[in-house]
Design an enzyme around this catalytic site. Structure first.
Site, PDB file in Angstrom:
ATOM      1  N   SER A 205       0.829  -1.206   0.000  1.00 19.34           N
ATOM      2  CA  SER A 205       0.000   0.000   0.000  1.00 19.34           C
ATOM      3  C   SER A 205       0.867   1.261   0.000  1.00 19.34           C
ATOM      4  O   SER A 205       2.015   1.251   0.467  1.00 19.34           O
ATOM      5  CB  SER A 205      -0.904   0.036   1.233  1.00 19.34           C
ATOM      6  OG  SER A 205      -1.738  -1.090   1.278  1.00 19.34           O
TER       7      SER A 205
HETATM    8  N1  SAH Z   1      -0.898  -4.880   3.987  1.00 16.53           N
HETATM    9  C1  SAH Z   1      -0.137  -5.159   2.790  1.00 16.53           C
HETATM   10  C2  SAH Z   1      -0.901  -4.743   1.525  1.00 16.53           C
HETATM   11  C3  SAH Z   1      -1.242  -5.948   0.763  1.00 16.53           C
HETATM   12  S1  SAH Z   1      -2.303  -5.765  -0.636  1.00 16.53           S
HETATM   13  C4  SAH Z   1       1.236  -4.563   2.835  1.00 16.53           C
HETATM   14  O1  SAH Z   1       1.544  -3.823   3.800  1.00 16.53           O
HETATM   15  O2  SAH Z   1       2.060  -4.857   1.965  1.00 16.53           O
HETATM   16  C5  SAH Z   1      -3.673  -6.778  -0.108  1.00 16.53           C
HETATM   17  C6  SAH Z   1      -3.384  -8.226   0.177  1.00 16.53           C
HETATM   18  O3  SAH Z   1      -4.627  -8.836   0.559  1.00 16.53           O
HETATM   19  C7  SAH Z   1      -2.898  -9.041  -1.031  1.00 16.53           C
HETATM   20  O4  SAH Z   1      -1.668  -9.626  -0.706  1.00 16.53           O
HETATM   21  C8  SAH Z   1      -3.986 -10.087  -1.242  1.00 16.53           C
HETATM   22  O5  SAH Z   1      -3.506 -11.342  -1.676  1.00 16.53           O
HETATM   23  C9  SAH Z   1      -4.616 -10.188   0.150  1.00 16.53           C
HETATM   24  N2  SAH Z   1      -5.969 -10.713   0.225  1.00 16.53           N
HETATM   25  C10 SAH Z   1      -7.003 -10.516  -0.629  1.00 16.53           C
HETATM   26  N3  SAH Z   1      -8.117 -11.173  -0.208  1.00 16.53           N
HETATM   27  C11 SAH Z   1      -7.780 -11.804   0.961  1.00 16.53           C
HETATM   28  C12 SAH Z   1      -8.476 -12.652   1.874  1.00 16.53           C
HETATM   29  N4  SAH Z   1      -9.749 -12.991   1.698  1.00 16.53           N
HETATM   30  N5  SAH Z   1      -7.808 -13.114   2.963  1.00 16.53           N
HETATM   31  C13 SAH Z   1      -6.501 -12.787   3.174  1.00 16.53           C
HETATM   32  N6  SAH Z   1      -5.786 -11.993   2.343  1.00 16.53           N
HETATM   33  C14 SAH Z   1      -6.414 -11.512   1.249  1.00 16.53           C
END
Ligand code: SAH
Length: 220
Positions: A69
């Site tokens: 993000s």
């Molecule tokens: N917090 C992260 C941002 C990741 S982007 C950081 O600091 O880098 C969002 C993430 O959510 C992705 O990796 C995606 O695979 C995950 N995601 C999407 N749906 C999900 C679900 N139902 N359960 C767990 N993770 C999920």
């Protein structure tokens, strides 16, 4: 072990200070949140060939079609969570692990779930190598929460949720806060939910953001 601990140089620290100042200018005023952003080296979460992008206030691809993000968004969600030392915090969407480390830096006891196996494997190994040994990482579907580790004081969802995940809400303490970008289209509304009773909650909206989708059921 072939992991080489990345270095945090004066140059990186300087770039981070500038980034944090830019985020402050954009309206984040919680000093604890700003300090956490200054302390956690964001370039540790980037592959070495992309280090120069780590201190721009932008999201960046982390593989498997996902992104780390934007720092401002991390700060915004973290500020809304009002983290207190010792809070049990559930993060849905581990991704690179950066947000989880910010929450740990603020004294939270962090549990984080990721549904993409490749990202889970990578981050599960990375975090202890960076010294974040208290963060618990899980491979699974965030819509189900983590019933055996409930209750949680705080929940942060870092993917676009089509609806409030009811099972997760039920795993929160009364008085707990969930921060979730809600919406199924291109953009979402950042929403703060306060659990006010066993089956009651209030919601408050905080503007438009853009996240990758939160996907149900299957882990891949
Ligand atoms: N917090 C992260 C941002 C990741 S982007 C950081 O600091 O880098 C969002 C993430 O959510 C992705 O990796 C995606 O695979 C995950 N995601 C999407 N749906 C999900 C679900 N139902 N359960 C767990 N993770 C999920």
């Amino acid at each position: 072990m072939n992991f080489r601990s990345p270095t945090d140089t004066f140059r990186h620290k300087g770039l981070r200070k500038k980034l944090v100042e830019a985020i402050r200018q954009k309206g984040i005023r919680d000093q604890a949140v700003l300090s956490a952003l200054e302390e956690v080296p964001r370039h540790f979460f980037f592959d070495s060939s992309f280090l120069e992008f780590a201190y721009e206030d932008k999201p960046f691809p982390i593989g498997a079609g996902q992104t780390i993000s934007q720092p401002y968004t991390v700060a915004f969600q973290t500020e809304l969570l009002s983290v207190k030392k010792g809070d049990r915090i559930l993060e849905i969407g581990t991704g690179s692990g950066y947000q989880a480390c910010i929450l740990a830096q603020l004294g939270g006891k962090v549990f984080t779930i990721e549904r993409q196996k490749t990202l889970f494997d990578k981050t599960h190994k990375l975090l202890p190598n960076l010294g974040y040994v208290t963060i618990k990482t899980f491979y699974g579907d965030g819509f189900k929460g983590l019933p055996s580790f409930a209750p949680f004081d705080k929940v942060v969802i870092t993917a676009a949720a089509p609806k409030i995940p009811g099972e997760v809400l039920s795993q929160m303490n009364t008085g707990g806060i969930m921060v979730v970008p809600l919406g199924e289209n291109d953009t979402q509304i950042m929403t703060k939910i306060v659990k006010t009773g066993e089956h009651a909650y209030t919601t408050e909206e905080f503007g438009v953001f853009r996240f990758v989708p939160m996907l149900e059921n299957k882990t891949v």
